[in-house]
Design an enzyme around this catalytic site. Structure first.
Site, PDB file in Angstrom:
ATOM      1  N   CYS A  10       5.702   0.372   7.231  1.00 38.58           N
ATOM      2  CA  CYS A  10       5.276   1.507   6.416  1.00 38.58           C
ATOM      3  C   CYS A  10       6.470   1.935   5.570  1.00 38.58           C
ATOM      4  O   CYS A  10       7.597   2.011   6.075  1.00 38.58           O
ATOM      5  CB  CYS A  10       4.840   2.650   7.336  1.00 38.58           C
ATOM      6  SG  CYS A  10       4.343   4.128   6.443  1.00 38.58           S
ATOM      7  N   LEU A  11       6.232   2.212   4.280  1.00 32.26           N
ATOM      8  CA  LEU A  11       7.347   2.582   3.395  1.00 32.26           C
ATOM      9  C   LEU A  11       8.014   3.892   3.814  1.00 32.26           C
ATOM     10  O   LEU A  11       9.157   4.140   3.421  1.00 32.26           O
ATOM     11  CB  LEU A  11       6.858   2.668   1.942  1.00 32.26           C
ATOM     12  CG  LEU A  11       6.414   1.327   1.326  1.00 32.26           C
ATOM     13  CD1 LEU A  11       5.843   1.537  -0.070  1.00 32.26           C
ATOM     14  CD2 LEU A  11       7.561   0.328   1.289  1.00 32.26           C
ATOM     15  N   GLU A  38      -3.781   2.972   5.193  1.00 27.87           N
ATOM     16  CA  GLU A  38      -3.667   3.962   4.105  1.00 27.87           C
ATOM     17  C   GLU A  38      -4.677   5.106   4.270  1.00 27.87           C
ATOM     18  O   GLU A  38      -4.361   6.252   3.946  1.00 27.87           O
ATOM     19  CB  GLU A  38      -3.826   3.295   2.736  1.00 27.87           C
ATOM     20  CG  GLU A  38      -2.818   2.175   2.427  1.00 27.87           C
ATOM     21  CD  GLU A  38      -1.361   2.560   2.638  1.00 27.87           C
ATOM     22  OE1 GLU A  38      -1.008   3.750   2.497  1.00 27.87           O
ATOM     23  OE2 GLU A  38      -0.564   1.658   2.961  1.00 27.87           O
ATOM     24  N   GLY A  90       0.830  -1.201   0.000  1.00 31.24           N
ATOM     25  CA  GLY A  90       0.000   0.000   0.000  1.00 31.24           C
ATOM     26  C   GLY A  90       0.864   1.251   0.000  1.00 31.24           C
ATOM     27  O   GLY A  90       1.994   1.227   0.507  1.00 31.24           O
ATOM     28  N   GLN A 144       2.781  10.080   0.992  1.00 29.61           N
ATOM     29  CA  GLN A 144       4.090   9.410   1.031  1.00 29.61           C
ATOM     30  C   GLN A 144       4.945   9.697  -0.199  1.00 29.61           C
ATOM     31  O   GLN A 144       6.126   9.349  -0.230  1.00 29.61           O
ATOM     32  CB  GLN A 144       3.899   7.893   1.156  1.00 29.61           C
ATOM     33  CG  GLN A 144       3.290   7.485   2.482  1.00 29.61           C
ATOM     34  CD  GLN A 144       3.188   5.989   2.576  1.00 29.61           C
ATOM     35  OE1 GLN A 144       2.245   5.406   2.072  1.00 29.61           O
ATOM     36  NE2 GLN A 144       4.172   5.352   3.193  1.00 29.61           N
ATOM     37  N   HIS A 157      -3.176   7.463   6.535  1.00 26.50           N
ATOM     38  CA  HIS A 157      -2.209   8.343   5.850  1.00 26.50           C
ATOM     39  C   HIS A 157      -2.922   9.556   5.249  1.00 26.50           C
ATOM     40  O   HIS A 157      -2.410  10.672   5.293  1.00 26.50           O
ATOM     41  CB  HIS A 157      -1.497   7.606   4.717  1.00 26.50           C
ATOM     42  CG  HIS A 157      -0.234   6.894   5.128  1.00 26.50           C
ATOM     43  ND1 HIS A 157       0.819   7.539   5.729  1.00 26.50           N
ATOM     44  CD2 HIS A 157       0.141   5.597   4.996  1.00 26.50           C
ATOM     45  CE1 HIS A 157       1.795   6.658   5.953  1.00 26.50           C
ATOM     46  NE2 HIS A 157       1.409   5.476   5.524  1.00 26.50           N
TER      47      HIS A 157
HETATM   48 NI    NI Z   1       2.343   3.635   5.560  1.00 26.14          NI
END
Ligand code: NI
Length: 183
Positions: A93-94, A136, A46, A51, A139
């Site tokens: 999380c990226l 997400e 995701g 991001q 986010h």
């Molecule tokens: Ni994330």
């Protein structure tokens, strides 16, 4: 399509409430395509627009990791309609490379969103799909997964990140790119 740079904590865009999307134009479609490309390259299941530095209510997900085309989904202006039960599982999380901890989420979530053409749809997701949609959607609201854990774990994660920023290990974009090219 392009792989975009993933913004890392503590960039303020990650903690900013995303703007609602009102225009379903080519710019939005390009953003979504680039976000899919970026998510698959990472790799991740995701990725939300903040991001990649875009403060909008948009996310992409694919809980099959590219194996099932039906699970490649973009959700614009997501809204959690219902949740049910709970699950505790490891989450990453990226924007927090290498940081993982257990996060309690609903076991099932029904989320309404619009597609890239503005058409409304709903996803009734269980387990990983529910977890991903909730992470997400958070986010899009400027809420990070470290806010969904205990104050102690949050403090430990922040300390670890600070150390890695100081030693220059936090911004791994370049190294990852190089590693990919070597394969
Ligand atoms: Ni994330």
């Amino acid at each position: 399509m392009a792989v975009l740079k993933i913004v890392k904590y503590p960039d303020p865009v990650l903690e900013t409430l995303g703007e609602r999307v009102t225009e379903f134009n080519d710019e939005l479609k390009k953003l979504v395509e680039d976000m899919f490309e970026t998510m698959y390259a990472a790799p991740g299941v995701g990725l939300a627009a903040p991001q990649v530095g875009v403060s909008k209510r948009v996310f992409v997900m694919d809980c099959s990791g590219g194996r099932d085309p039906a699970q490649k989904i973009a959700m614009i202006n997501p809204e959690v309609l219902r949740t049910e039960g709970d699950q505790t599982g490891e989450e990453g999380c990226l924007s927090f490379p290498g940081i993982f901890f257990h996060v309690k989420r609903a076991l099932r979530a029904v989320v309404r969103a619009q597609d890239v053409n503005g058409n409304e749809f709903e996803i009734d997701g269980l387990e990983l799909t529910a977890r991903c949609m909730l992470h997400e959607t958070d986010h899009c609201d400027g809420i990070l997964f470290i806010e969904r854990t205990t104050p102690l774990k949050r403090q430990m994660a922040k300390r670890q990140i600070k150390k890695r920023i100081k030693s220059g290990e936090w911004d791994e974009e370049r190294t990852k790119d190089e590693a990919r090219r070597m394969k």
